[in-house]
Design an enzyme around this catalytic site. Structure first.
Site, short mmCIF file in Angstrom:
data_model
loop_
_atom_site.label_atom_id
_atom_site.label_comp_id
_atom_site.label_asym_id
_atom_site.label_seq_id
_atom_site.Cartn_x
_atom_site.Cartn_y
_atom_site.Cartn_z
N TYR A 237 -3.90 -4.38 -3.53
CA TYR A 237 -2.64 -4.51 -2.82
C TYR A 237 -2.71 -3.85 -1.44
O TYR A 237 -2.43 -4.50 -0.44
CB TYR A 237 -1.50 -3.97 -3.70
CG TYR A 237 -0.13 -4.11 -3.12
CD1 TYR A 237 0.92 -3.34 -3.59
CD2 TYR A 237 0.14 -5.02 -2.10
CE1 TYR A 237 2.18 -3.46 -3.08
CE2 TYR A 237 1.40 -5.14 -1.58
CZ TYR A 237 2.42 -4.36 -2.06
OH TYR A 237 3.66 -4.46 -1.54
N GLU A 244 -3.50 -8.35 6.12
CA GLU A 244 -2.42 -9.13 6.71
C GLU A 244 -1.91 -8.49 7.98
O GLU A 244 -1.74 -9.15 9.01
CB GLU A 244 -1.27 -9.27 5.70
CG GLU A 244 -1.60 -10.18 4.53
CD GLU A 244 -0.49 -10.17 3.47
OE1 GLU A 244 0.67 -9.91 3.82
OE2 GLU A 244 -0.81 -10.43 2.30
#
Lengths: 315, 333
Positions: A237, A244
């Site tokens: 995660y 991103e």
């Protein structure tokens, strides 16, 4: 059966785990108190019943899950197997490419068609949710989206997965956003390392997640898949989020220079939009969202893997 | 005058009552209040009358725990059950001689009137800031200038009228069934109203604003829609107010009155929402501004959810509810 309530990935980027978040819903969805004669067009909230209605909705959703028909089960199984296979194909393509070329440059170009196909296919998930709220998620058109419109109509009729439309919609849309609005549209950044970062995170996450769902549907869940799903996210995660964010950050100069996706005044509809600032705001939104989702997944993990009874904080 | 204690644990007092007769029997009940989550005993009230209401119990509870004023208290018979209403009488509840109530803190509360006044005063004020083009919004050469388009001035009048109407209704018309709501709602609501007001006002009052494509015709039509819907909305509020006498919480089915605007009750459960959406659609057409259209859409979505909820509770409560009515849009939704 079907997705679990949190419908979150075991790891991967913010978008993957976003559906796990406790719904900080922008719209107050509690109904007015009956006969509140003067309730006006503003947020009318029956404070006492907010929590109860959510809890009962979840109980209802669990009940719904148990009553999944045979057809729905078969379809969901097929869907999850297809998604697992798809992401596996992607993973293999990525590994092969790297082994052949020795570099990650050009990797995105070679896998993008498959990525878009399967990522957009995931739009189906939005319509597997109960449609009580009546909020349908209108999404971007893309070449492959047309194929799935027919399937979505079928899914709307089913409405079997307990996750709310809003939560899943946020998750899917953020994925679509990364793939189409950032990586696809802004060609110069496709060779960035950060792209590989989030692609790897997403791939591993999705393979674990979809195989988890597949095996759950078949009532034959090997422990290591459950373990993987609830442990991989701890690393994946943050890695995915980093990928991103770095990608968006790398894209900023190009966006500012070209003024892409932006509308300027004056125009007939008296509106303006600056994609550059939109990206900045998106990046900033990770700050409140990421910890919430991460800790939610940690709590889920404690509950599922260690059987801890967690007393949820009151609303 | 004597005292009699029964072994069942109920204290019964024989007390003389000079009006009704020599003796008058009172039962006294004990109430214990436990925390719904931790089951910790928070308060024990003895000598509570069976006719006591939940509201009175809440007041007694506040005496021992002053930080939990009555509006913040949620008392229930079951830790996961529904909250008891203030009007509920202890005697009528399924409790024994010692009533066990579970307490849940609803969090800081704020009165509805305060929230409404704040959330409506904001847009009124904010829009005017943009209308008068105060410095730091548009660029120095536009400071305190005025738009040359009539529709911009008209839009300001309509928008301001709308929110002044809302403020006056909050003060003089509405009768609220709940006194308070959670404190965090004021932040949520104000962000929504003030944010959208600023966004709309920015474009309508912008120096580069483009007037509607179809000119005066479009503006006139839109203005007519807006005015009719404002009148309609006000009529419905008055009709709903007259439905419920001051201070009571009775619920009745609303019906059309002599006022033609209320005839929408024949087709719709919540015509106030219908008229509200209509007003904003009128405003959107008048200004031909996309942010206004988006605001209308979001508002419509939220009001539809509320209307459906209210419609459902009407249906549940009244067997003879008119079948032709839809929640918010006649025949459709």
């Amino acid at each position: 059966m079907g997705r679990l309530t949190e419908a979150a990935a075991a790891g991967g980027g913010a978008s993957a785990a976003r559906s796990a978040g406790p719904p900080p819903a922008p719209l107050s969805l509690s109904s007015t108190s009956p006969g509140c004669a003067a309730a006006m067009a503003s947020s009318e909230e029956d404070g006492t019943n907010g929590g109860a209605s959510e809890a009962s909705e979840e109980r209802e959703a669990v009940g719904k899950r148990r009553r999944l028909g045979l057809l729905a089960t078969i379809w969901l199984t097929f869907y999850n197997i297809a998604m697992t296979a798809g992401w596996l194909v992607l993973a293999i393509a990525m590994v092969r490419f790297y082994m052949e070329k020795g570099t990650h440059k050009g990797l995105y170009r070679s896998i993008q068609k498959t990525l878009k196909f399967f990522q957009t296919f995931a739009l189906l998930e939005t319509h597997l949710k109960p449609v009580e709220t009546g909020i349908y998620f209108m999404l971007l058109t893309c070449d492959f989206f047309c194929l799935f419109v027919c399937l979505q109509i079928v899914h709307c009729l089913i409405g079997i997965v307990p996750t709310s439309v809003l939560v899943a919609g946020v998750q899917v849309s953020s994925r679509i956003f990364m793939v189409w609005l950032v990586t696809h549209s802004i060609k110069p950044i496709q060779n960035e390392e950060s792209v590989v970062l989030f692609l790897v995170a997403w791939t591993v996450t999705e393979i674990t997640r979809y195989s988890f769902y597949t095996f759950s549907l078949l009532d034959h869940l090997p422990y290591f898949i459950k373990w993987a799903r609830y442990n991989f996210f701890i690393i994946l995660y943050p890695v995915g989020v980093a990928g991103e964010l770095l990608t968006i950050y790398a894209a900023l100069p190009y966006v500012k220079k070209t003024g892409m996706f932006s509308i300027r005044l004056p125009n007939k509809y008296n509106v303006s939009f600056d994609y550059y600032y939109f990206l900045l705001i998106t990046m900033a939104s990770y700050i409140p969202l990421f910890p919430q989702l991460y800790f939610h997944m940690l709590r889920q993990r404690r509950k599922v893997l260690h059987g801890e009874v967690i007393v949820e904080k009151d609303d | 005058v004597g005292h009699l204690h029964l072994s069942l644990g109920t204290s019964k007092l024989w007390v003389p009552d000079s009006i009704r007769g020599p003796y008058f029997l009172i039962c006294i009940v004990q109430v214990e209040i436990l925390d719904a989550k931790t089951r910790e005993k928070l308060c024990f009230l003895d000598k509570v009358e069976p006719q006591a209401t939940i509201a009175e119990i809440k007041n007694l509870f506040t005496k021992t725990h002053p930080q939990w004023y009555p509006a913040r208290q949620s008392l229930r018979l079951d830790p996961k059950g529904k909250s008891l209403k203030d009007e509920d009488v202890l005697q009528k509840l399924p409790v024994g001689t010692t009533a066990t109530l579970y307490f849940r803190d609803l969090g800081a509360q704020i009165s509805w009137v305060t929230v409404f006044l704040t959330e409506y005063a904001g847009p009124l004020f904010i829009y005017l800031l943009f209308y008068f083009r105060v410095p730091f919004i548009y660029g120095r050469k536009y400071d305190f200038t005025s738009s040359r388009h009539t529709v911009v001035h008209l839009a300001c009048i309509c928008h301001s009228f709308h929110y002044i109407k809302r403020l006056l209704e909050t003060l003089f018309v509405h009768r609220f069934s709940h006194g308070t709501m959670p404190l965090r709602n004021i932040f949520k609501n104000c962000t929504y109203y003030w944010g959208f007001a600023a966004w709309m006002a920015y474009y309508i009052n912008h120096p580069l604003y483009t007037p509607p494509t179809y000119g005066a015709q479009q503006v006139k039509l839109a203005l007519a829609i807006f005015v009719i819907c404002q009148l309609g909305n006000f009529s419905i509020h008055m009709a709903l107010r007259d439905l419920r006498p001051a201070g009571s919480k009775t619920r009745k089915i609303p019906y059309p009155t002599r006022n033609p605007f209320t005839w929408l009750f024949l087709l719709v459960s919540c015509p106030n929402y219908t008229y509200e959406v209509g007003s904003w659609i009128g405003f959107a057409i008048m200004t031909q501004c996309l942010p206004v259209a988006l605001f209308s859409l979001v508002g419509f979505t939220q009001m539809t959810i509320w209307a459906k909820g209210k419609h459902r509770s009407y249906l549940k409560e009244f067997r003879d509810y008119p079948p032709l009515r839809m929640p918010i849009i006649p025949f459709l939704l």
